[in-house]
Design a protein around this motif. Structure first.
Motif, PDB file in Angstrom:
ATOM      1  N   ASP A 190       0.825  -1.210   0.000  1.00 29.15           N
ATOM      2  CA  ASP A 190       0.000   0.000   0.000  1.00 29.15           C
ATOM      3  C   ASP A 190       0.862   1.264   0.000  1.00 29.15           C
ATOM      4  N   GLU A 191       1.893   1.286   0.841  1.00 29.56           N
ATOM      5  CA  GLU A 191       2.777   2.455   0.905  1.00 29.56           C
ATOM      6  C   GLU A 191       3.546   2.638  -0.400  1.00 29.56           C
ATOM      7  N   ARG A 192       4.011   1.549  -0.969  1.00 28.43           N
ATOM      8  CA  ARG A 192       4.742   1.645  -2.232  1.00 28.43           C
ATOM      9  C   ARG A 192       3.834   2.116  -3.360  1.00 28.43           C
ATOM     10  N   LEU A 193       2.587   1.658  -3.375  1.00 24.48           N
ATOM     11  CA  LEU A 193       1.639   2.089  -4.400  1.00 24.48           C
ATOM     12  C   LEU A 193       1.359   3.584  -4.277  1.00 24.48           C
ATOM     13  N   LYS A 194       1.133   4.059  -3.048  1.00 23.48           N
ATOM     14  CA  LYS A 194       0.891   5.493  -2.843  1.00 23.48           C
ATOM     15  C   LYS A 194       2.096   6.324  -3.282  1.00 23.48           C
ATOM     16  N   GLY A 195       3.285   5.894  -2.903  1.00 28.01           N
ATOM     17  CA  GLY A 195       4.494   6.607  -3.301  1.00 28.01           C
ATOM     18  C   GLY A 195       4.702   6.585  -4.800  1.00 28.01           C
ATOM     19  N   ALA A 196       4.401   5.458  -5.434  1.00 22.26           N
ATOM     20  CA  ALA A 196       4.571   5.339  -6.885  1.00 22.26           C
ATOM     21  C   ALA A 196       3.596   6.244  -7.628  1.00 22.26           C
ATOM     22  N   ILE A 197       2.375   6.342  -7.133  1.00 25.77           N
ATOM     23  CA  ILE A 197       1.390   7.225  -7.764  1.00 25.77           C
ATOM     24  C   ILE A 197       1.863   8.670  -7.684  1.00 25.77           C
ATOM     25  N   ILE A 198       2.403   9.062  -6.544  1.00 23.62           N
ATOM     26  CA  ILE A 198       2.899  10.436  -6.383  1.00 23.62           C
ATOM     27  C   ILE A 198       4.070  10.693  -7.323  1.00 23.62           C
ATOM     28  N   LYS A 199       5.026   9.752  -7.399  1.00 23.54           N
ATOM     29  CA  LYS A 199       6.177   9.926  -8.296  1.00 23.54           C
ATOM     30  C   LYS A 199       5.730   9.977  -9.743  1.00 23.54           C
ATOM     31  N   ALA A 200       4.763   9.143 -10.130  1.00 23.15           N
ATOM     32  CA  ALA A 200       4.266   9.150 -11.507  1.00 23.15           C
ATOM     33  C   ALA A 200       3.634  10.498 -11.845  1.00 23.15           C
ATOM     34  N   LYS A 201       2.895  11.071 -10.900  1.00 21.83           N
ATOM     35  CA  LYS A 201       2.291  12.387 -11.134  1.00 21.83           C
ATOM     36  C   LYS A 201       3.370  13.457 -11.304  1.00 21.83           C
ATOM     37  N   LEU A 202       4.416  13.383 -10.476  1.00 16.67           N
ATOM     38  CA  LEU A 202       5.511  14.355 -10.608  1.00 16.67           C
ATOM     39  C   LEU A 202       6.173  14.251 -11.970  1.00 16.67           C
ATOM     40  N   ILE A 203       6.413  13.043 -12.425  1.00 19.43           N
ATOM     41  CA  ILE A 203       7.058  12.834 -13.723  1.00 19.43           C
ATOM     42  C   ILE A 203       6.139  13.305 -14.843  1.00 19.43           C
ATOM     43  N   GLN A 204       4.855  13.001 -14.754  1.00 22.54           N
ATOM     44  CA  GLN A 204       3.913  13.447 -15.777  1.00 22.54           C
ATOM     45  C   GLN A 204       3.880  14.966 -15.864  1.00 22.54           C
ATOM     46  N   ARG A 205       3.880  15.618 -14.724  1.00 18.37           N
ATOM     47  CA  ARG A 205       3.866  17.087 -14.733  1.00 18.37           C
ATOM     48  C   ARG A 205       5.158  17.640 -15.305  1.00 18.37           C
ATOM     49  N   ALA A 206       6.291  17.017 -14.972  1.00 13.54           N
ATOM     50  CA  ALA A 206       7.572  17.488 -15.492  1.00 13.54           C
ATOM     51  C   ALA A 206       7.647  17.305 -17.002  1.00 13.54           C
ATOM     52  N   LEU A 207       6.995  16.269 -17.520  1.00 21.29           N
ATOM     53  CA  LEU A 207       7.010  16.014 -18.959  1.00 21.29           C
ATOM     54  C   LEU A 207       5.911  16.773 -19.689  1.00 21.29           C
ATOM     55  N   GLY A 208       4.999  17.365 -18.939  1.00 22.99           N
ATOM     56  CA  GLY A 208       3.890  18.081 -19.565  1.00 22.99           C
ATOM     57  C   GLY A 208       2.834  17.140 -20.128  1.00 22.99           C
ATOM     58  N   GLU A 209       2.800  15.920 -19.645  1.00 24.35           N
ATOM     59  CA  GLU A 209       1.803  14.960 -20.108  1.00 24.35           C
ATOM     60  C   GLU A 209       0.517  15.146 -19.326  1.00 24.35           C
ATOM     61  N   ARG A 210      -0.581  14.747 -19.956  1.00 30.03           N
ATOM     62  CA  ARG A 210      -1.872  14.829 -19.291  1.00 30.03           C
ATOM     63  C   ARG A 210      -1.901  13.805 -18.171  1.00 30.03           C
ATOM     64  N   GLU A 211      -2.394  14.234 -17.014  1.00 32.52           N
ATOM     65  CA  GLU A 211      -2.440  13.315 -15.877  1.00 32.52           C
ATOM     66  C   GLU A 211      -3.434  12.216 -16.152  1.00 32.52           C
ATOM     67  N   ASP A 212      -3.061  11.035 -15.725  1.00 30.75           N
ATOM     68  CA  ASP A 212      -3.882   9.855 -15.906  1.00 30.75           C
ATOM     69  C   ASP A 212      -4.988   9.860 -14.877  1.00 30.75           C
ATOM     70  N   THR A 213      -6.238   9.757 -15.319  1.00 28.11           N
ATOM     71  CA  THR A 213      -7.337   9.744 -14.356  1.00 28.11           C
ATOM     72  C   THR A 213      -7.370   8.454 -13.564  1.00 28.11           C
ATOM     73  N   SER A 214      -6.776   7.378 -14.092  1.00 28.46           N
ATOM     74  CA  SER A 214      -6.822   6.113 -13.367  1.00 28.46           C
ATOM     75  C   SER A 214      -5.952   6.156 -12.116  1.00 28.46           C
ATOM     76  N   ASP A 215      -4.951   7.051 -12.081  1.00 23.15           N
ATOM     77  CA  ASP A 215      -4.162   7.204 -10.862  1.00 23.15           C
ATOM     78  C   ASP A 215      -5.005   7.805  -9.747  1.00 23.15           C
ATOM     79  N   ILE A 216      -5.913   8.693 -10.120  1.00 20.89           N
ATOM     80  CA  ILE A 216      -6.702   9.404  -9.139  1.00 20.89           C
ATOM     81  C   ILE A 216      -7.994   8.652  -8.823  1.00 20.89           C
ATOM     82  N   HIS A 217      -8.698   8.235  -9.866  1.00 15.41           N
ATOM     83  CA  HIS A 217      -9.972   7.529  -9.721  1.00 15.41           C
ATOM     84  C   HIS A 217      -9.894   6.213 -10.471  1.00 15.41           C
ATOM     85  N   PRO A 218      -9.640   5.104  -9.781  1.00 15.99           N
ATOM     86  CA  PRO A 218      -9.507   3.816 -10.458  1.00 15.99           C
ATOM     87  C   PRO A 218     -10.756   3.410 -11.227  1.00 15.99           C
TER      88      PRO A 218
END
Length: 190
Positions: free
Chosen positions: A137-165
């Motif tokens: 659970d902790e690794r999944l939460k941390g991975a979702i946060i890191k993925a969002k940071l990377i998406q924002r740094a790349l200017g990619e559209r955020e994945d809604t599945s990260d937020i709302h499965p």
């Protein structure tokens, strides 16, 4: 004898209630265990599916970063499109040409390394213990946060599945996909 018969009739309701309660408690415990096991498998599958999806995204980002870090040698020929040999699993630079450019940055590379460590399938615990479940659970939460940071740094559209499965299959309105919900291609008639 008349009073003894009446007393047994009064106790009859209590006896049936106790018998019904005991049978219901036994059936409920069995059904609860079965339903709990099914629920645990479903939730475990959802978590590992999300970890696998994030792992795939991290591998693509890592490949893009590797392609961005490669600098072609002067007077070198164009890369061939031949498949890689000798067990090399990395893609040639030609595979990354169709992807958006990857900005250089040590923070981005560090976030990507952390994401890869969090979602590495070889390091995920597979035991059915409280500690292992908490770790996943902790690794999944941390991975979702890191993925969002990377998406924002790349200017990619955020994945809604990260937020709302539950919104995995949903497309954004007007996104140009041509789906029935897409109204961006419609023109106004007068």
């Amino acid at each position: 004898m008349d009073t003894n018969l009446l007393e047994s009739l009064l106790d009859l309701e209590e006896d049936f209630y106790k018998e019904g309660y005991d049978l219901g408690a036994a059936d409920g415990a069995e059904a609860g265990y079965t339903e709990g096991s099914v629920f645990a498998v479903e939730k475990g599958f959802e978590k590992f599916l999300e970890l696998g999806r994030l792992y795939g995204k991290a591998l693509v980002w890592a490949q893009r970063l590797a392609c961005a870090n490669e600098t072609p040698a002067p007077n070198s020929e164009a890369p061939s499109h031949a498949p890689e040999q000798d067990g090399d699993t990395s893609l040639g630079p030609f595979a990354c040409k169709g992807m958006a450019s990857f900005p250089q940055g040590s923070r981005l590379a560090k976030n990507l390394d952390t994401l890869l460590e969090l979602v590495d399938p070889a390091s995920l615990p597979m035991q059915n213990t409280e500690e292992a479940v908490t770790d996943v659970d902790e690794r999944l939460k941390g991975a979702i946060i890191k993925a969002k940071l990377i998406q924002r740094a790349l200017g990619e559209r955020e994945d809604t599945s990260d937020i709302h499965p539950d919104a995995r299959g949903a497309q954004a309105a007007g996104d140009g996909t041509g789906s029935i919900e897409d109204i961006s291609s419609l023109s106004i008639r007068h």
